[in-house]
Design a protein around this motif. Structure first.
Motif, PDB file in Angstrom:
ATOM      1  N   PHE A  41      41.263  17.065  44.028  1.00 16.05           N
ATOM      2  CA  PHE A  41      41.665  15.767  43.487  1.00 16.05           C
ATOM      3  C   PHE A  41      43.111  15.436  43.822  1.00 16.05           C
ATOM      4  N   ASP A  42      43.671  16.099  44.817  1.00 16.93           N
ATOM      5  CA  ASP A  42      45.067  15.866  45.176  1.00 16.93           C
ATOM      6  C   ASP A  42      45.226  14.459  45.750  1.00 16.93           C
ATOM      7  N   GLY A  43      46.155  13.726  45.228  1.00 17.74           N
ATOM      8  CA  GLY A  43      46.407  12.370  45.709  1.00 17.74           C
ATOM      9  C   GLY A  43      46.718  11.454  44.546  1.00 17.74           C
ATOM     10  N   TYR A  44      47.078  10.233  44.863  1.00 13.77           N
ATOM     11  CA  TYR A  44      47.419   9.262  43.831  1.00 13.77           C
ATOM     12  C   TYR A  44      46.267   8.291  43.631  1.00 13.77           C
ATOM     13  N   PHE A  45      46.063   7.951  42.368  1.00 13.57           N
ATOM     14  CA  PHE A  45      44.982   7.072  41.971  1.00 13.57           C
ATOM     15  C   PHE A  45      45.529   6.008  41.035  1.00 13.57           C
ATOM     16  N   VAL A  46      44.862   4.876  41.018  1.00 13.98           N
ATOM     17  CA  VAL A  46      45.151   3.848  40.033  1.00 13.98           C
ATOM     18  C   VAL A  46      44.081   3.982  38.964  1.00 13.98           C
ATOM     19  N   ARG A  47      44.526   4.089  37.706  1.00 18.14           N
ATOM     20  CA  ARG A  47      43.577   4.163  36.585  1.00 18.14           C
ATOM     21  C   ARG A  47      43.505   2.783  35.947  1.00 18.14           C
ATOM     22  N   ILE A  48      42.297   2.319  35.696  1.00 16.14           N
ATOM     23  CA  ILE A  48      42.073   1.021  35.075  1.00 16.14           C
ATOM     24  C   ILE A  48      41.212   1.239  33.836  1.00 16.14           C
ATOM     25  N   ILE A  49      41.715   0.792  32.701  1.00 21.35           N
ATOM     26  CA  ILE A  49      40.940   0.852  31.454  1.00 21.35           C
ATOM     27  C   ILE A  49      41.395  -0.296  30.563  1.00 21.35           C
ATOM     28  N   ASP A  50      40.433  -1.017  30.018  1.00 23.57           N
ATOM     29  CA  ASP A  50      40.723  -2.176  29.156  1.00 23.57           C
ATOM     30  C   ASP A  50      41.701  -3.150  29.811  1.00 23.57           C
ATOM     31  N   GLY A  51      41.610  -3.336  31.114  1.00 29.80           N
ATOM     32  CA  GLY A  51      42.479  -4.267  31.826  1.00 29.80           C
ATOM     33  C   GLY A  51      43.863  -3.726  32.140  1.00 29.80           C
ATOM     34  N   ASN A  52      44.186  -2.553  31.636  1.00 25.23           N
ATOM     35  CA  ASN A  52      45.486  -1.936  31.906  1.00 25.23           C
ATOM     36  C   ASN A  52      45.423  -1.115  33.189  1.00 25.23           C
ATOM     37  N   ILE A  53      46.497  -1.188  33.958  1.00 25.81           N
ATOM     38  CA  ILE A  53      46.557  -0.514  35.257  1.00 25.81           C
ATOM     39  C   ILE A  53      47.764   0.412  35.277  1.00 25.81           C
ATOM     40  N   ASP A  54      47.544   1.653  35.677  1.00 26.07           N
ATOM     41  CA  ASP A  54      48.675   2.543  35.918  1.00 26.07           C
ATOM     42  C   ASP A  54      48.342   3.482  37.072  1.00 26.07           C
ATOM     43  N   THR A  55      49.381   3.953  37.751  1.00 22.67           N
ATOM     44  CA  THR A  55      49.215   4.854  38.885  1.00 22.67           C
ATOM     45  C   THR A  55      49.549   6.259  38.426  1.00 22.67           C
ATOM     46  N   LEU A  56      48.739   7.208  38.845  1.00 26.71           N
ATOM     47  CA  LEU A  56      48.962   8.581  38.434  1.00 26.71           C
ATOM     48  C   LEU A  56      48.451   9.558  39.474  1.00 26.71           C
ATOM     49  N   LYS A  57      48.959  10.762  39.379  1.00 27.63           N
ATOM     50  CA  LYS A  57      48.439  11.865  40.183  1.00 27.63           C
ATOM     51  C   LYS A  57      47.312  12.449  39.353  1.00 27.63           C
ATOM     52  N   LEU A  58      46.138  12.414  39.881  1.00 25.21           N
ATOM     53  CA  LEU A  58      44.949  12.757  39.125  1.00 25.21           C
ATOM     54  C   LEU A  58      44.748  14.262  39.041  1.00 25.21           C
ATOM     55  N   THR A  59      44.392  14.716  37.874  1.00 25.31           N
ATOM     56  CA  THR A  59      43.940  16.088  37.700  1.00 25.31           C
ATOM     57  C   THR A  59      42.562  16.004  37.067  1.00 25.31           C
ATOM     58  N   CYS A  60      41.730  16.927  37.402  1.00 25.76           N
ATOM     59  CA  CYS A  60      40.367  16.889  36.897  1.00 25.76           C
ATOM     60  C   CYS A  60      40.157  18.042  35.933  1.00 25.76           C
ATOM     61  N   GLU A  61      39.552  17.737  34.819  1.00 25.80           N
ATOM     62  CA  GLU A  61      39.209  18.764  33.850  1.00 25.80           C
ATOM     63  C   GLU A  61      37.974  19.514  34.338  1.00 25.80           C
ATOM     64  N   PRO A  62      37.817  20.761  33.898  1.00 24.47           N
ATOM     65  CA  PRO A  62      36.580  21.471  34.240  1.00 24.47           C
ATOM     66  C   PRO A  62      35.389  20.751  33.615  1.00 24.47           C
ATOM     67  N   ASN A  63      34.248  20.951  34.202  1.00 26.41           N
ATOM     68  CA  ASN A  63      32.994  20.382  33.701  1.00 26.41           C
ATOM     69  C   ASN A  63      33.061  18.855  33.622  1.00 26.41           C
ATOM     70  N   THR A  64      33.117  18.261  34.791  1.00 30.16           N
ATOM     71  CA  THR A  64      33.226  16.811  34.913  1.00 30.16           C
ATOM     72  C   THR A  64      32.122  16.254  35.789  1.00 30.16           C
ATOM     73  N   MET A  65      31.503  15.197  35.320  1.00 27.55           N
ATOM     74  CA  MET A  65      30.529  14.469  36.117  1.00 27.55           C
ATOM     75  C   MET A  65      31.298  13.414  36.894  1.00 27.55           C
ATOM     76  N   VAL A  66      31.219  13.473  38.215  1.00 27.89           N
ATOM     77  CA  VAL A  66      31.953  12.557  39.088  1.00 27.89           C
ATOM     78  C   VAL A  66      30.984  11.534  39.688  1.00 27.89           C
ATOM     79  N   PHE A  67      31.348  10.283  39.574  1.00 31.57           N
ATOM     80  CA  PHE A  67      30.640   9.201  40.253  1.00 31.57           C
ATOM     81  C   PHE A  67      31.624   8.637  41.262  1.00 31.57           C
ATOM     82  N   TRP A  68      31.336   8.840  42.532  1.00 31.99           N
ATOM     83  CA  TRP A  68      32.259   8.422  43.590  1.00 31.99           C
ATOM     84  C   TRP A  68      31.613   7.349  44.444  1.00 31.99           C
ATOM     85  N   PHE A  69      32.293   6.240  44.585  1.00 32.35           N
ATOM     86  CA  PHE A  69      31.824   5.134  45.415  1.00 32.35           C
ATOM     87  C   PHE A  69      32.774   5.007  46.592  1.00 32.35           C
TER      88      PHE A  69
END
Length: 184
Positions: A41-69
């Motif tokens: 998951f190395d890299g920068y991502f934009v997180r969008i939730i409830d219309g709010n936007i922020d840029t972050l370096k993503l880390t993934c928790e163990p046991n995660t269901m990923v939907f990738w488009f």
């Protein structure tokens, strides 16, 4: 005349079968190799939730269901279908796993994708992969779109492939996978 016509049909069918067997063998190898890799998951991502936007370096928790488009899929079409994951989000909070929805649009439409996704009233976060790094870092993900939904275990390796919201049998297999991979 009938003999040569039948022979031509036989040769065509044999060719189709050979191609099908070869493709199936390649697909099985792709899946086998995929299960042996660690998702990066190395890299920068934009997180969008409830219309709010922020840029972050993503880390993934163990046991995660990923939907990738990826860039071959219509981000806006998929965003319109995100409500199908609501039940899975409820299940995730009960069963201690996470869900991560990642969009990797072409670099030329990243900004438009971010702007349009921010207009959706999304109760759960979605991530836009900046620079398509997720794909670049995870070349072992099979190209077949049905394989772009996968569950990663506590070692960041795929333990399940497929979208459990699409099929009851897949959901049963997914639930068994969660039981075998408890959150540490």
């Amino acid at each position: 005349m009938k003999y040569s016509s039948a022979l031509s049909i036989f040769i065509c069918l044999a060719g189709v079968m050979a191609i099908s067997i070869c493709c199936r063998s390649n697909f099985q190898k792709e899946i086998s190799d995929f299960f042996k890799t660690e998702i990066d998951f190395d890299g920068y991502f934009v997180r969008i939730i409830d219309g709010n936007i922020d840029t972050l370096k993503l880390t993934c928790e163990p046991n995660t269901m990923v939907f990738w488009f990826d860039s071959t899929e219509c981000s806006f079409c998929e965003a319109n279908r995100l409500h199908r994951l609501d039940g899975l989000y409820e299940m995730a909070s009960d069963d201690n796993f996470s869900i991560m929805t990642i969009f990797s649009p072409c670099v030329s439409i990243e900004r438009e994708t971010i702007e349009r996704l921010s207009l959706y009233d999304l109760a759960h976060p979605v991530y836009v992969d900046l620079g398509n790094n997720f794909h670049k870092n995870n070349k072992a993900i099979p190209s077949y779109n049905a394989c772009h939904s996968f569950y990663i275990n506590n070692c960041n390796q795929p333990a399940f492939v497929g979208d459990p919201t699409n099929n009851k049998k897949l959901m049963i297999l997914f639930e068994k996978c969660i039981e075998k991979n408890p959150t540490p």
